[in-house]
Design an enzyme around this catalytic site. Structure first.
Site, short mmCIF file in Angstrom:
data_model
loop_
_atom_site.label_atom_id
_atom_site.label_comp_id
_atom_site.label_asym_id
_atom_site.label_seq_id
_atom_site.Cartn_x
_atom_site.Cartn_y
_atom_site.Cartn_z
N GLY A 270 24.26 29.30 42.37
CA GLY A 270 24.60 28.07 43.22
C GLY A 270 23.45 26.89 42.66
N ASN B 85 23.79 24.42 40.50
CA ASN B 85 24.81 23.29 40.54
C ASN B 85 24.94 22.75 41.90
OD1 ASN B 85 25.28 21.94 37.88
ND2 ASN B 85 25.61 24.28 37.47
N MET C 54 33.79 31.67 38.57
CA MET C 54 34.13 32.69 37.36
C MET C 54 35.70 32.99 37.34
SD MET C 54 31.36 32.08 35.70
CE MET C 54 31.75 33.40 34.35
N ILE D 23 39.65 32.41 36.99
CA ILE D 23 40.48 31.09 36.40
C ILE D 23 41.56 30.94 37.57
CG2 ILE D 23 42.25 30.88 34.27
CD1 ILE D 23 40.74 32.92 33.02
N LEU D 24 41.79 29.55 37.60
CA LEU D 24 42.62 29.09 38.77
C LEU D 24 44.08 29.15 38.20
CD1 LEU D 24 41.15 25.66 39.93
CD2 LEU D 24 40.62 27.80 40.83
N HIS E 27 30.75 22.63 31.83
CA HIS E 27 30.53 23.75 31.02
C HIS E 27 29.30 23.67 30.18
CE1 HIS E 27 32.09 26.88 28.54
NE2 HIS E 27 31.74 26.03 27.28
C1 GRF Z 1 26.41 26.79 34.82
O1 GRF Z 1 25.77 26.92 33.72
C2 GRF Z 1 27.72 26.09 34.44
O2 GRF Z 1 27.54 25.16 33.47
C3 GRF Z 1 28.78 27.21 34.41
O3 GRF Z 1 28.35 28.19 35.34
C4 GRF Z 1 26.89 28.16 35.40
C5 GRF Z 1 26.67 28.07 37.18
O4 GRF Z 1 25.29 28.08 37.46
N1 GRF Z 1 29.96 26.63 34.57
P1 GRF Z 1 24.90 27.90 38.94
O5 GRF Z 1 25.49 28.88 39.80
O6 GRF Z 1 25.33 26.55 39.24
O7 GRF Z 1 23.31 27.92 39.02
#
Ligand code: GRF
Length: 196
Positions: free
Chosen positions: A12, A14, A84, A86-87, A103
């Site tokens: 988490g 992001n 992780m 797929i929708l 991504h």
């Molecule tokens: C990130 O590298 C993002 O680009 C990918 O999954 C990872 C998620 O990381 N889609 P976090 O859980 O946000 O730390």
């Protein structure tokens, strides 16, 4: 104000960067397919509702549960932040173009998993991340923005992950802020009116 839900599966980081930059009131829930996702703690600390949709051996049931839970929150925008699963087509068709993903590669190069080691193996000069709208393909939806870095000789998959993640944390919140206020215009698989 538009409302969003954020879907996570892991640490988490992001999510954390998004929470720092957008109005928390616009987030109706943080949803996960992983009851042990560290990101759930971040949501709880920020007093944001959390929702776990557990994966079951019955794939269709998981898809239906996810669809029903998403509908329950009536979001204007669905934000994938390290989600992780797929929708299902049903979700994508219902919410397109209001599903966003980040991504860790300069799409259309290196769609899919393990991007950092694949980029090194391919002797690329650049690497980076892409924010895009989710369609029914894997990492194929309309591009919104990208941020790139130069690969150093000393880089490893781990160092690249760290460096790319730092870029992700700068661009994703900006895109989300914009989408909460604007609607995209898409031409030739690119969002042409996004302004940072
Ligand atoms: C990130 O590298 C993002 O680009 C990918 O999954 C990872 C998620 O990381 N889609 P976090 O859980 O946000 O730390």
């Amino acid at each position: 104000m538009k409302k969003c839900i954020i879907l996570i599966s892991g640490r988490g980081s992001n999510l954390q960067s998004i929470l720092k930059k957008i109005d928390k009131k616009s987030i109706v829930a943080v949803m996960t397919d992983n009851p042990n996702a560290m990101g759930l703690l971040i949501a709880k600390k920020n007093e944001i509702e959390t929702c776990i949709v557990s994966k079951t051996t019955n794939k269709q049931k998981f898809k239906d549960d996810l669809y029903n839970k998403i509908l329950f929150y009536k979001p204007d925008l669905i934000i994938l932040a390290g989600f992780m699963s797929i929708l299902s087509e049903k979700i994508v068709n219902e919410f397109y173009p209001n599903i966003l993903n980040i991504h860790p590669s300069l799409l259309p190069k290196f769609a899919g998993l393990n991007t950092h080691s694949r980029v090194l193996k391919a002797n690329e000069i650049n690497h980076g991340c892409t924010v895009h709208i989710v369609d029914n393909g894997i990492d194929t939806g309309p591009f919104i923005t990208q941020k790139a870095l130069l690969i150093k000789k000393s880089d490893t998959p781990e160092s690249l992950e760290k460096r790319v993640l730092a870029l992700e944390h700068t661009i994703y919140p900006e895109v989300i802020k914009w989408f909460l206020k604007n609607d995209p215009i898409i031409k030739n698989n690119v969002v042409i009116n996004f302004k940072q």
